[in-house]
Design an enzyme around this catalytic site. Structure first.
Site, PDB file in Angstrom:
ATOM      1  N   ARG A  72       0.861  -1.184   0.000  1.00 29.48           N
ATOM      2  CA  ARG A  72       0.000   0.000   0.000  1.00 29.48           C
ATOM      3  C   ARG A  72       0.902   1.241   0.000  1.00 29.48           C
ATOM      4  O   ARG A  72       1.927   1.274   0.716  1.00 29.48           O
ATOM      5  CB  ARG A  72      -0.907   0.041   1.243  1.00 29.48           C
ATOM      6  CG  ARG A  72      -2.092  -0.902   1.198  1.00 29.48           C
ATOM      7  CD  ARG A  72      -3.146  -0.488   0.163  1.00 29.48           C
ATOM      8  NE  ARG A  72      -4.287  -1.397   0.164  1.00 29.48           N
ATOM      9  CZ  ARG A  72      -4.399  -2.494  -0.587  1.00 29.48           C
ATOM     10  NH1 ARG A  72      -3.427  -2.829  -1.429  1.00 29.48           N
ATOM     11  NH2 ARG A  72      -5.487  -3.241  -0.533  1.00 29.48           N
TER      12      ARG A  72
ATOM     13  N   GLU B 209      -3.309   7.438  -4.363  1.00 29.41           N
ATOM     14  CA  GLU B 209      -3.831   6.823  -5.596  1.00 29.41           C
ATOM     15  C   GLU B 209      -5.349   6.885  -5.721  1.00 29.41           C
ATOM     16  O   GLU B 209      -5.889   6.718  -6.813  1.00 29.41           O
ATOM     17  CB  GLU B 209      -3.351   5.368  -5.707  1.00 29.41           C
ATOM     18  CG  GLU B 209      -3.990   4.417  -4.696  1.00 29.41           C
ATOM     19  CD  GLU B 209      -3.538   2.966  -4.886  1.00 29.41           C
ATOM     20  OE1 GLU B 209      -2.318   2.707  -4.901  1.00 29.41           O
ATOM     21  OE2 GLU B 209      -4.422   2.093  -5.024  1.00 29.41           O
TER      22      GLU B 209
ATOM     23  N   HIS C 115      -1.586  -0.067  -9.588  1.00 35.34           N
ATOM     24  CA  HIS C 115      -2.247  -1.053  -8.727  1.00 35.34           C
ATOM     25  C   HIS C 115      -2.790  -2.225  -9.562  1.00 35.34           C
ATOM     26  O   HIS C 115      -3.975  -2.556  -9.492  1.00 35.34           O
ATOM     27  CB  HIS C 115      -3.386  -0.390  -7.931  1.00 35.34           C
ATOM     28  CG  HIS C 115      -3.661  -1.088  -6.623  1.00 35.34           C
ATOM     29  ND1 HIS C 115      -3.947  -0.406  -5.466  1.00 35.34           N
ATOM     30  CD2 HIS C 115      -3.699  -2.399  -6.298  1.00 35.34           C
ATOM     31  CE1 HIS C 115      -4.160  -1.280  -4.490  1.00 35.34           C
ATOM     32  NE2 HIS C 115      -4.010  -2.499  -4.983  1.00 35.34           N
TER      33      HIS C 115
HETATM   34  P1  NAD Z   1      -0.931 -11.362   5.024  1.00 41.53           P
HETATM   35  O1  NAD Z   1      -1.887 -10.976   6.078  1.00 41.53           O
HETATM   36  O2  NAD Z   1      -0.863 -12.801   4.593  1.00 41.53           O
HETATM   37  O3  NAD Z   1       0.546 -10.915   5.409  1.00 41.53           O
HETATM   38  C1  NAD Z   1       0.868  -9.669   5.950  1.00 41.53           C
HETATM   39  C2  NAD Z   1       2.102  -9.843   6.810  1.00 41.53           C
HETATM   40  O4  NAD Z   1       2.525  -8.537   7.233  1.00 41.53           O
HETATM   41  C3  NAD Z   1       1.851 -10.679   8.076  1.00 41.53           C
HETATM   42  O5  NAD Z   1       2.825 -11.682   8.196  1.00 41.53           O
HETATM   43  C4  NAD Z   1       1.956  -9.661   9.202  1.00 41.53           C
HETATM   44  O6  NAD Z   1       2.444 -10.216  10.407  1.00 41.53           O
HETATM   45  C5  NAD Z   1       2.939  -8.675   8.594  1.00 41.53           C
HETATM   46  N1  NAD Z   1       2.961  -7.387   9.274  1.00 41.53           N
HETATM   47  C6  NAD Z   1       1.983  -6.765   9.980  1.00 41.53           C
HETATM   48  N2  NAD Z   1       2.433  -5.623  10.527  1.00 41.53           N
HETATM   49  C7  NAD Z   1       3.738  -5.518  10.167  1.00 41.53           C
HETATM   50  C8  NAD Z   1       4.747  -4.571  10.423  1.00 41.53           C
HETATM   51  N3  NAD Z   1       4.518  -3.507  11.212  1.00 41.53           N
HETATM   52  N4  NAD Z   1       5.969  -4.764   9.887  1.00 41.53           N
HETATM   53  C9  NAD Z   1       6.227  -5.855   9.118  1.00 41.53           C
HETATM   54  N5  NAD Z   1       5.311  -6.801   8.850  1.00 41.53           N
HETATM   55  C10 NAD Z   1       4.082  -6.632   9.358  1.00 41.53           C
HETATM   56  O7  NAD Z   1      -1.271 -10.455   3.762  1.00 41.53           O
HETATM   57  P2  NAD Z   1      -0.855 -10.700   2.244  1.00 41.53           P
HETATM   58  O8  NAD Z   1      -1.907 -11.466   1.551  1.00 41.53           O
HETATM   59  O9  NAD Z   1       0.535 -11.174   2.179  1.00 41.53           O
HETATM   60  O10 NAD Z   1      -0.965  -9.186   1.695  1.00 41.53           O
HETATM   61  C11 NAD Z   1      -0.103  -8.168   2.149  1.00 41.53           C
HETATM   62  C12 NAD Z   1      -0.591  -6.824   1.661  1.00 41.53           C
HETATM   63  O11 NAD Z   1      -0.442  -6.746   0.233  1.00 41.53           O
HETATM   64  C13 NAD Z   1      -2.098  -6.575   1.865  1.00 41.53           C
HETATM   65  O12 NAD Z   1      -2.378  -6.098   3.169  1.00 41.53           O
HETATM   66  C14 NAD Z   1      -2.419  -5.541   0.799  1.00 41.53           C
HETATM   67  O13 NAD Z   1      -2.292  -4.243   1.346  1.00 41.53           O
HETATM   68  C15 NAD Z   1      -1.337  -5.759  -0.249  1.00 41.53           C
HETATM   69  N6  NAD Z   1      -1.916  -6.226  -1.519  1.00 41.53           N
HETATM   70  C16 NAD Z   1      -1.640  -5.535  -2.653  1.00 41.53           C
HETATM   71  C17 NAD Z   1      -2.177  -5.951  -3.873  1.00 41.53           C
HETATM   72  C18 NAD Z   1      -1.872  -5.241  -5.167  1.00 41.53           C
HETATM   73  O14 NAD Z   1      -2.530  -5.503  -6.163  1.00 41.53           O
HETATM   74  N7  NAD Z   1      -0.904  -4.371  -5.221  1.00 41.53           N
HETATM   75  C19 NAD Z   1      -3.027  -7.066  -3.902  1.00 41.53           C
HETATM   76  C20 NAD Z   1      -3.247  -7.766  -2.719  1.00 41.53           C
HETATM   77  C21 NAD Z   1      -2.705  -7.341  -1.529  1.00 41.53           C
END
Ligand code: NAD
Length: 336
Positions: free
Chosen positions: A233, A262, A294
């Site tokens: 994000r 965005e 995105h």
């Molecule tokens: P997930 O919940 O499986 O993993 C997120 C990880 O981040 C977890 O392991 C959590 O412990 C960790 N985390 C939380 N707070 C943290 C911090 N302060 N420092 C470091 N790590 C921390 O989620 P995911 O499926 O892997 O997705 C991650 C992110 O990717 C989503 O939250 C979303 O914002 C983003 N995303 C982007 C797109 C895109 O098209 N660009 C699509 C899907 C998801």
């Protein structure tokens, strides 16, 4: 169920219809949810939202007045929804916690290689029939150190690909993923990760703890000539500090699929507009910054996965059951 799908895109309408079948009556609007469009929800007890929608407290209040009781998110991230306001208004919210983590991880890799191997410049020179290669030198990813911030589903998919490249992988995450050990991932502090990584890729959610996690202070802690990738994000990075870090040569390059401001920009056709966002204009002006709008999630498999789980969440709601993907305050929120 009658479901109004906000921010509906052409790529998803038929897929959603396919999974809904005769069970639910879907209505689609390309409009983003916001204070000016919230009235469209009148008459629907269920709505479906995308990341570009605004479900902040004032909008939630109006949704409740319009009779909305359930929000089916078509995204992993839920930073665009005021969950406290939703809980207070009795509106339940479910997300799609997993579809294809590979779609985002592979896009991150694609961006990294595109910038590193100067594919865009190479294409431009090819079009100009300038076949010199002097300006196109990249670096071997093999043997480099990769730092992953957030080792959830996407971070781990990215780690698996990076292992194949023959890299050393460092990670920072307050919750260690047991799968990481098998891939040889070593957990370190954020500072250690920044100090030692040639490539840093962000895969944590945006929340109060991660907002502006990377500012000039952290950019200065990064290795000289490091590359930053953000497919998570935009708000995790302080963009104006990033612009300064690029301008002053602190960072070699940045690959961004997301941008702090965005909303109202990405997913829309602004070809006829003069964009009034000087920060974005500066960011777009750098040859060593690659921005995509995105689109990291946009694969056939991911679109099908999102639609399937979105409709499954609505199915639960119709049966008055709690979907396992329902976001319950103080559990998923603090963990994510
Ligand atoms: P997930 O919940 O499986 O993993 C997120 C990880 O981040 C977890 O392991 C959590 O412990 C960790 N985390 C939380 N707070 C943290 C911090 N302060 N420092 C470091 N790590 C921390 O989620 P995911 O499926 O892997 O997705 C991650 C992110 O990717 C989503 O939250 C979303 O914002 C983003 N995303 C982007 C797109 C895109 O098209 N660009 C699509 C899907 C998801």
């Amino acid at each position: 169920m009658r479901v109004l799908v906000f921010s509906a895109h052409q790529y998803e309408e038929n897929v959603l219809r396919g999974f809904a079948g005769d069970k639910h009556k879907l209505a689609f609007t390309p409009e983003k949810l916001g204070i000016d469009t919230v009235d469209l929800a009148r008459g629907f007890d269920t709505i479906s939202l995308f990341t570009s929608d605004d479900a902040s407290a004032a909008v939630i209040q109006k949704l409740a007045e319009a009779g909305v009781q359930f929000i089916a998110l078509r995204s992993v991230g839920f930073d665009h929804v005021d969950l406290e306001a939703a809980a207070a208004a009795g509106i339940r919210v479910a997300n799609v916690p997993e579809y294809s983590p590979y779609s985002i991880a592979e896009h991150a890799v694609a961006m990294m290689l595109t910038v590193n191997r100067k594919i865009v410049e190479g294409r431009m020179l090819m079009n100009l029939q300038d076949f010199r290669v002097d300006s196109l030198t990249g670096f071997d990813v093999h043997g480099k150190t990769v730092g992953i911030i957030g080792t959830g589903k996407i971070g781990m998919a990215f780690a698996a690909i990076m292992k194949g490249f023959g890299t050393t992988i460092l990670a920072y995450d307050p919750v260690e993923n047991p799968e990481a050990k098998g891939l040889g991932v070593r957990y370190v502090t954020l500072t250690e990760l920044l100090n030692n990584s040639d490539i840093v890729s962000i895969h944590c959610p945006l929340n109060a703890a991660t907002k502006n996690l990377l500012t000039m202070k952290q950019f200065k802690q990064m290795k000289r000539n490091a590359m930053l990738i953000n497919t998570a994000r935009g708000g995790v990075i302080n963009t104006s500090d990033l612009v300064e870090a690029i301008e002053s040569g602190i960072l070699r390059a940045a690959c961004l699929d997301v941008y702090e401001n965005e909303k109202g920009l990405f997913f829309e056709d602004h070809r006829e507009d003069v964009l009034k966002d000087p920060l974005f204009a500066r960011l777009r002006s750098f040859m060593n910054v690659l921005i995509t709008g995105h689109q990291a999630f946009l694969t056939t498999e991911a679109i099908a996965g999102i639609a399937k789980v979105t409709i499954a969440n609505v199915d639960y709601w119709q049966r008055q059951m709690r979907s396992p993907n329902e976001i319950v305050l103080n559990t998923q929120v603090t963990m994510k």
